[in-house]
Design an enzyme around this catalytic site. Structure first.
Site, PDB file in Angstrom:
ATOM      1  N   GLU A   6       0.852  -0.879   0.128  1.00  0.00           N
ATOM      2  CA  GLU A   6      -0.185   0.365   0.114  1.00  0.00           C
ATOM      3  C   GLU A   6       0.492   1.066  -0.123  1.00  0.00           C
ATOM      4  O   GLU A   6       0.663   2.120   0.865  1.00  0.00           O
ATOM      5  CB  GLU A   6      -0.750  -0.071   1.368  1.00  0.00           C
ATOM      6  CG  GLU A   6      -1.887  -1.084   1.044  1.00  0.00           C
ATOM      7  CD  GLU A   6      -3.113  -0.801   2.298  1.00  0.00           C
ATOM      8  OE1 GLU A   6      -3.163  -0.115   3.056  1.00  0.00           O
ATOM      9  OE2 GLU A   6      -4.020  -1.372   1.244  1.00  0.00           O
TER      10      GLU A   6
ATOM     11  N   GLU B 208      -7.000  -7.603  -0.743  1.00  0.00           N
ATOM     12  CA  GLU B 208      -7.539  -7.262   1.204  1.00  0.00           C
ATOM     13  C   GLU B 208      -8.642  -6.686   1.086  1.00  0.00           C
ATOM     14  O   GLU B 208      -9.517  -5.932   0.565  1.00  0.00           O
ATOM     15  CB  GLU B 208      -6.672  -6.250   2.042  1.00  0.00           C
ATOM     16  CG  GLU B 208      -5.490  -6.955   2.053  1.00  0.00           C
ATOM     17  CD  GLU B 208      -4.288  -5.688   2.306  1.00  0.00           C
ATOM     18  OE1 GLU B 208      -5.093  -5.062   3.838  1.00  0.00           O
ATOM     19  OE2 GLU B 208      -3.442  -5.600   3.293  1.00  0.00           O
TER      20      GLU B 208
HETATM   21  C1  GAL Z   1      -4.215  -2.586   5.305  1.00  0.00           C
HETATM   22  C2  GAL Z   1      -3.253  -3.152   5.115  1.00  0.00           C
HETATM   23  C3  GAL Z   1      -3.095  -4.454   5.874  1.00  0.00           C
HETATM   24  C4  GAL Z   1      -4.009  -4.157   6.790  1.00  0.00           C
HETATM   25  C5  GAL Z   1      -5.289  -3.692   6.957  1.00  0.00           C
HETATM   26  C6  GAL Z   1      -6.332  -2.969   8.349  1.00  0.00           C
HETATM   27  O1  GAL Z   1      -4.273  -1.731   4.823  1.00  0.00           O
HETATM   28  O2  GAL Z   1      -2.356  -3.525   3.818  1.00  0.00           O
HETATM   29  O3  GAL Z   1      -1.809  -5.282   6.835  1.00  0.00           O
HETATM   30  O4  GAL Z   1      -2.986  -3.088   8.296  1.00  0.00           O
HETATM   31  O5  GAL Z   1      -5.437  -2.308   6.384  1.00  0.00           O
HETATM   32  O6  GAL Z   1      -6.306  -4.763   8.815  1.00  0.00           O
END
Ligand code: GAL
Length: 868
Positions: free
Chosen positions: A208, A277
């Site tokens: 990110e 994600e």
């Molecule tokens: C995203 C990040 C993950 C985790 C998630 C929140 O932005 O890539 O590693 O932190 O947020 O759980």
């Protein structure tokens, strides 16, 4: 055996040993539609399991339950600070046994997506960076910075080259590259890349960065280019991704993270649409309420993604697990990392989330042939109704979406009529029959309960006098001989290097008679956080804590000073180091001042900030190794101290019997850390309570989700129950050690085991038939009516009672069903007859089964059952 036969034998043996690896070697590439494995485009479902957030003993079940839930790929980050706590000293043991984890995934027949980072965010301490990186002179993280990429010690390098040719790598290679290459080589050595016959089909570099690159100015782009070419140069034979990186250089695939990713398009039409994600829920902060995400909305988001051309999505998290030890980031991230995931913190299947997603995955897989054959033809029947058709001469699959947040609609598609609930997607693997609708849950739901363990010694209660507690008081102020003095206030992380949460700032001041001694003054302290306790003359005078949105602590503590010497001992604490944001690695902590005494001498103020303070990193008890329970002079003769700050407690206990997951309930304690048989189960903090408002038990799944949309547990402690993995327990003679900071009553500590209570299901006449009835060869399978299915959660169980059954217009949720105004008289009897004594049962949800209690109304069957 003749020589020839021996030769043949050796040849066959050789084939047997080596041929399989060669045969299974998979070539992984991609095009605009999908990852291509051995020449075939694939539609894949992935789930995150972070190996250190559970134990190796839990891994096989977690992986198998993921597979049973329709997951094809297990995604994990790699945690640099876990593996290289000291530069050059590696740890791949226990929960850090990455190779073992990857092999477990392979053994289950699943693929791996290895997100090396090495910056990972992940609510993990310092985002995964080892703290020692911070101390490399001139280093700047995540930017075009030679020490971060390449070591600054050119001069040291030169000295070393002269003295020792082999040290070249140590000093010249990039730190980031060195660790990334270390992991890649480790995987290669074990033949774990798909190109070698292993399970790893995908890998990630950075994480990110696109969210923060603006803050790094012109240095950002060269850094990302460098990271991309560094990664590709490692030659893994499988593709790399960068998530949330719109300018990811070729051949790196840029991917999407978010609650929804259907509108995402990669930066080249030669790259597939990947969602790295997809959040199941959200993580918990100390001081926050517990987030959850209704599965109807999650299924909607996932179905929309595959509807609009996506072919790979990953649940973050499929199993969240536990932040053991001091691994949480934040600050203030809680020890539980449950994440409302399909597998709960303890690894138990969470229903109906797991089951509804499984049905979704199976439905998507029924469409796989069509999905990989072509691009979707997307049309809008009106602004809220979007239809996507994947059609070739041979196959056809369709997705019908209603994105209106309140209005259900009936649509006409290919000559048939379909009822689409608001905020839902229907999946039609044959472009005709609905196999699945995201808003209609066919899966049963379960209610998990924590059963408090009784106080009897044989079931493991600690409240048994004969088990008893012993204790050691941690000295207040400076007690170790590595303390040191300095003028002025020191920043905490730069001084402790995160060796401990604790950092003492001590001072003594002399007050003469008439200096206002004896009257009240105010000790004013300003700290960057994350929490602090102030002791005056050896007594706790007050303290404060920051919170997840603002870690700073500014306090005014009324204190009474005495004539002569007064000691001021300030204990400052970190609660997990910052893990996200631009330049997060430079965010400080601790008492940076000012520290003043206000109101002395008729309103005068003494500024103590630049005086000579004495400092101590960590606790004496930490140095003595009290957490193991083996060291130290434990006191058990006098009365057990209660509500006493800075106390180490120890007891021996019998493990709760059975195999159900175990938790310790720390209600009654303040804040601290706990160890079971020497293993840290994490920071406990049952006194940090969430705000009173903002929660709902019946969150409307319709409409866009955001992390504070659906919260539970308002006005209650964020976390009272702390997971103790079964594998850390023996049947008896277990040691529990606590370090309690603020004060508590250890006699109130109890155990709980997590069990499944009721099994429920709620199926309407308009539900699609169960997906197992879908049979592509027979039209009748697709046209079968809705069925209510109940399954006992554990083998050897049978349905022992039906607590509730109603056919008509029942309402409520599992454990709380009620009859509506319309209800058939025979429902309970029919369900009892069909289910009691069996481990599972199926009942047609139809007036043919129950008669019609109210004509012209869509009826539902609701059942709550118990298994024994
Ligand atoms: C995203 C990040 C993950 C985790 C998630 C929140 O932005 O890539 O590693 O932190 O947020 O759980």
């Amino acid at each position: 055996m003749s020589v020839k036969k021996v030769d043949q034998f050796i040849f066959l043996w050789f084939l047997a040993i080596y041929a399989p690896a060669a045969t299974f070697c998979a070539n992984v590439t991609y095009d605009h539609r999908a990852l291509i494995i051995d020449g075939n485009r694939r539609v894949l479902i992935s789930g995150s399991i972070h190996y250190p957030r559970s134990t190796p003993e839990m891994w096989p079940d977690l992986i198998q339950r993921s597979k049973d839930g329709g997951v094809d790929v297990i995604e994990t980050y790699v945690f640099w600070n876990l593996h290289e706590p000291i530069r050059g000293q590696y740890n791949f043991e226990g929960r850090g046994d990455l190779v073992k984890f990857v092999k477990e995934v392979a053994a289950a027949g699943l693929y791996v997506h290895l997100r090396i980072g090495p910056y990972v965010c992940a609510e993990w301490n310092y985002g995964g960076f080892p703290i020692w990186l911070h101390f490399i002179p001139g280093i700047k993280f995540r930017t075009d910075n030679e020490p971060f990429k390449v070591s600054p010690y050119i001069y040291i390098y030169l000295i070393h080259v002269i003295s020792n040719n082999n040290s070249k790598n140590l000093f010249l290679q990039a730190e980031m590259k060195r660790f990334t290459a270390k992991i890649v080589n480790m995987m290669k050595q074990e033949s774990l890349y798909a190109s070698q016959g292993g399970p790893i089909i995908l890998s990630q570099i950075e994480n990110e960065y696109g969210d923060v690159d603006w803050a790094y100015g012109p240095a950002a782009k060269p850094y990302i280019k460098w990271a991309a070419s560094m990664a590709t140069s490692l030659d893994t034979g499988v593709p790399w991704v960068m998530c949330m990186q719109a300018d990811a250089p070729n051949p790196i695939i840029d991917t999407c993270n978010g609650f929804y990713c259907d509108q995402f398009t990669p930066n080249s039409n030669a790259k597939p649409k990947i969602w790295t994600e997809g959040y199941n829920g959200w993580f918990l902060y100390y001081g926050g309420a517990v987030p959850y995400r209704p599965v109807e909305d999650l299924a909607f988001a996932v179905a929309r993604f595959y509807q609009l051309g996506g072919t790979f999505m990953n649940y973050y998290m499929y199993h969240g697990g536990t932040n053991f030890g001091r691994t949480t980031g934040g600050p203030f991230v809680a020890t539980s990392y449950d994440y409302d995931a399909p597998l709960d913190e303890y690894g138990i299947i969470r229903q109906p989330k797991w089951g509804h997603l499984k049905d979704l995955h199976d439905s998507i897989k029924l469409c796989e042939e069509a999905l990989i054959a072509t691009d979707p033809a997307v049309t809008s029947l009106d602004p809220n109704i979007e239809v996507a058709v994947y059609k070739t001469d041979n196959v056809c699959a369709a997705f019908l979406a209603n994105i209106n947040t309140t209005i259900d609609v009936t649509v006409n598609f290919s000559g048939n009529s379909y009822r689409l609930p608001a905020w839902s997607v229907s999946i039609l693997p044959d472009c005709k029959n609905v196999v699945f609708n995201t808003a209609k849950i066919n899966s049963a739901s379960t209610v998990s309960i924590f059963r408090a363990e009784s106080l009897k010694q044989d079931v493991g209660s600690l409240e048994n006098d004969s088990l008893g507690w012993s204790w050691i008081s941690e000295p207040i102020g400076i007690s170790k001989n590595d303390s040191f003095s300095k003028f002025g206030l020191l920043e905490q992380i730069n001084t402790t290097a995160d060796r401990s949460d604790y950092f003492w700032y001590s001072l003594s001041i002399d007050l003469e008679d008439g200096d206002d001694a004896g009257s009240q003054t105010v000790l004013h302290i300003e700290s960057l956080g994350h929490a602090l306790y102030a002791f005056i003359n050896g007594k706790l005078a007050g303290g404060g804590t920051g919170n997840s949105t603002n870690a700073t602590v500014n306090v005014d503590i009324p204190v009474t000073l005495v004539t002569g010497k007064n000691t001021i001992d300030l204990l400052s604490l970190t609660v997990g180091l910052q893990n996200f944001g631009a330049f997060f690695d430079t965010w400080g902590a601790g008492i940076t001042g000012p520290v003043t005494l206000k109101g002395l001498k008729n309103g005068s103020t003494i500024d103590l900030s630049s005086q000579q303070w004495t400092y101590q990193v960590g606790l004496l008890g930490e140095d003595l190794g009290l957490s193991s329970g083996n060291a130290g002079q434990w006191n058990s003769q006098s009365t057990l101290p209660k509500n006493q700050s800075l106390t180490w407690y120890k007891t021996n206990f019998v493990a709760p019997s059975g195999n159900d997951p175990v938790a310790i309930d720390f209600t009654g304690m303040g804040k601290g850390e706990a160890w079971v048989n020497g293993q840290s189960i994490g920071r406990y903090w049952p006194t940090y309570v969430s705000p009173n408002s903002g929660c709902t038990n019946s969150c409307d799944y319709r409409g866009y989700y955001y992390q504070s949309k659906c919260l539970r547990n308002c006005g209650k402690p964020s976390q009272t129950l702390y997971h103790v993995p079964r594998s850390w327990l023996k049947s008896d003679n277990n040691t529990l050690v606590l370090f309690e900071e603020s004060g508590g009553d250890p006699a109130k500590i109890s155990f709980a085991t997590k069990q499944i209570g009721s099994v429920c299901s709620y199926i309407s006449e308009s539900h699609p038939p169960p997906i197992d009835l879908w049979n592509s060869d027979t039209e009748s399978g697709r046209k079968a009516g809705p069925v209510l299915s109940l399954d006992c959660p554990y083998p050897n169980q049978v349905i022992s009672s039906i607590k509730f059954a109603s056919f008509g217009t029942p309402y409520g949720t599992c454990g709380n069903f009620n009859h509506g105004s319309c209800s058939s008289n025979s429902a309970l009897y029919i369900v009892q007859k069909a289910c009691i004594g069996s481990s599972s049962c199926n009942i047609n949800v139809s007036v043919n089964t129950f008669g019609d209690p109210c004509k012209g109304v869509t009826k539902s069957l609701a059942v709550e059952a118990s298994c024994m």
